[in-house]
Design an enzyme around this catalytic site. Structure first.
Site, mmCIF file in Angstrom:
data_model
loop_
_atom_site.group_PDB
_atom_site.id
_atom_site.type_symbol
_atom_site.label_atom_id
_atom_site.label_comp_id
_atom_site.label_asym_id
_atom_site.label_seq_id
_atom_site.Cartn_x
_atom_site.Cartn_y
_atom_site.Cartn_z
ATOM 1 N N THR A 1 26.478 41.646 32.492
ATOM 2 C CA THR A 1 27.680 41.217 31.989
ATOM 3 C C THR A 1 28.144 39.977 32.560
ATOM 4 O O THR A 1 27.364 38.954 32.862
ATOM 5 C CB THR A 1 28.719 42.417 32.767
ATOM 6 O OG1 THR A 1 29.832 42.305 32.690
ATOM 7 C CG2 THR A 1 28.856 41.858 34.577
ATOM 8 N N ASN A 2 29.410 39.898 32.964
ATOM 9 C CA ASN A 2 30.026 38.246 32.765
ATOM 10 C C ASN A 2 30.707 38.262 34.230
ATOM 11 O O ASN A 2 31.547 39.694 34.331
ATOM 12 C CB ASN A 2 30.412 37.410 32.120
ATOM 13 C CG ASN A 2 31.558 38.201 30.996
ATOM 14 O OD1 ASN A 2 32.620 38.575 31.944
ATOM 15 N ND2 ASN A 2 30.826 38.646 29.942
ATOM 16 N N ASP A 3 31.817 37.481 34.863
ATOM 17 C CA ASP A 3 33.039 37.376 35.941
ATOM 18 C C ASP A 3 33.855 37.426 35.121
ATOM 19 O O ASP A 3 34.805 37.601 35.939
ATOM 20 C CB ASP A 3 32.312 35.693 36.443
ATOM 21 C CG ASP A 3 30.965 35.789 37.304
ATOM 22 O OD1 ASP A 3 31.092 37.114 37.674
ATOM 23 O OD2 ASP A 3 30.936 34.727 37.004
ATOM 24 N N ARG B 1 34.766 45.919 30.500
ATOM 25 C CA ARG B 1 34.905 46.020 31.619
ATOM 26 C C ARG B 1 35.675 45.358 32.882
ATOM 27 O O ARG B 1 36.129 44.284 32.410
ATOM 28 C CB ARG B 1 33.495 45.534 31.693
ATOM 29 C CG ARG B 1 33.240 45.598 34.058
ATOM 30 C CD ARG B 1 32.093 45.345 34.499
ATOM 31 N NE ARG B 1 32.259 43.797 34.123
ATOM 32 C CZ ARG B 1 32.842 43.130 34.649
ATOM 33 N NH1 ARG B 1 33.517 43.394 35.836
ATOM 34 N NH2 ARG B 1 33.181 41.617 34.207
#
Ligand code: CTP
Ligand code: CA
Length: 232
Positions: A33-35, A61
């Site tokens: 995923t990423n931030d 998310r």
């Protein structure tokens, strides 16, 4: 006292907002995923709701609690977000693509939890579809009266203006909101943001550091002015 008189500025508009990061599964217990926190997209969705829009929030998310007063569609992966966005386009007037969509996903999703059998592991990734590109291409084929107003984002760490204008043209956006994600007080996870808004003719407005809620209000002021101009 409520000083608002007359109809709210986005009354009757169907607004689709994507927010958050996507989750790209490796196996049943692991993912990429990423931030992205989802805060910018949520602020945009809430501001649109407060201005009278009928809002659909397609949400990956996120860290923040989902806002009230709108339809929420939860997705995990970029492929799921793609399907959710494309199937909603015929019922949309304005789309804001604030989601941080993973550019790649694991080529193979393992059915069972992977075992550590080797000293090194190479994960093979494959490109995800570009959702904003697909929206722009779809929009280009619509009759003028049916066209959506498309607002994209651009997350950059260098040459922000050049990359933002390139994305705006390539993905056929009406506006692009460029975000220097490396700057302090801007980008992923922070409460504030610093953005520059571009249209095909160039810079529309630089929005200095302010809360994501305040940025969202400013973005809608800019978008409304330009949508009204198109309708004249
Ligand atoms: N976007 C999308 N689908 C993707 C990748 C990006 O819809 N698979 C959208 C994002 O939601 C954002 C815009 O495209 O509105 C720009 O995303 P960004 O990551 O800045 O640009 P990319 O086109 O992915 O290019 P790169 O990451 O190589 O800079
Ligand atoms: Ca990207």
């Amino acid at each position: 006292v409520n000083m608002l008189v007359g109809p709210k500025p986005l009354q009757g508009k169907r607004v689709l907002v994507t927010a958050g990061g996507t989750i790209e599964r490796i196996d049943p217990v692991r993912y990429i995923t990423n931030d992205s926190s989802g805060k910018m997209g949520f602020a945009i969705a809430e501001a649109a709701r407060n201005r009278g829009a009928e809002v659909t929030l397609i949400c990956g998310r996120t860290d923040a609690a989902a806002p009230n007063g709108m339809r929420i569609v939860r997705v995990d992966s970029a492929l799921q977000m793609y399907d959710a966005v494309m199937s909603n386009l015929p019922n949309t007037d304005v789309i804001v693509k604030a989601a941080a969509v993973a550019d790649y996903r694991p080529l193979h999703q393992e059915e069972h939890k992977m075992k550590k059998t080797s000293e090194a592991l190479t994960l093979e990734l494959t490109r995800n579809p570009d959702i904003l590109q697909a929206v722009g291409d779809w929009n280009a084929d619509q009759l003028d009266a049916d066209k959506l107003f498309v607002i994209g984002f651009a997350a950059e760490t260098m040459d922000v203006e050049k990359h933002a204008l390139d994305k705006l043209n390539r993905k056929k956006c009406d506006l692009i909101v460029a975000n220097n994600v490396a700057a302090a007080g801007a980008g992923f996870g922070t409460e504030t943001n610093i953005v520059s808004v571009y249209a095909s003719e160039g810079l529309v407005e630089h929005i200095p550091q302010m809360t994501k809620k305040a940025v969202a209000e400013r973005l809608w002021d800019i978008a409304q002015a330009r949508m009204n101009r198109l309708n004249d």
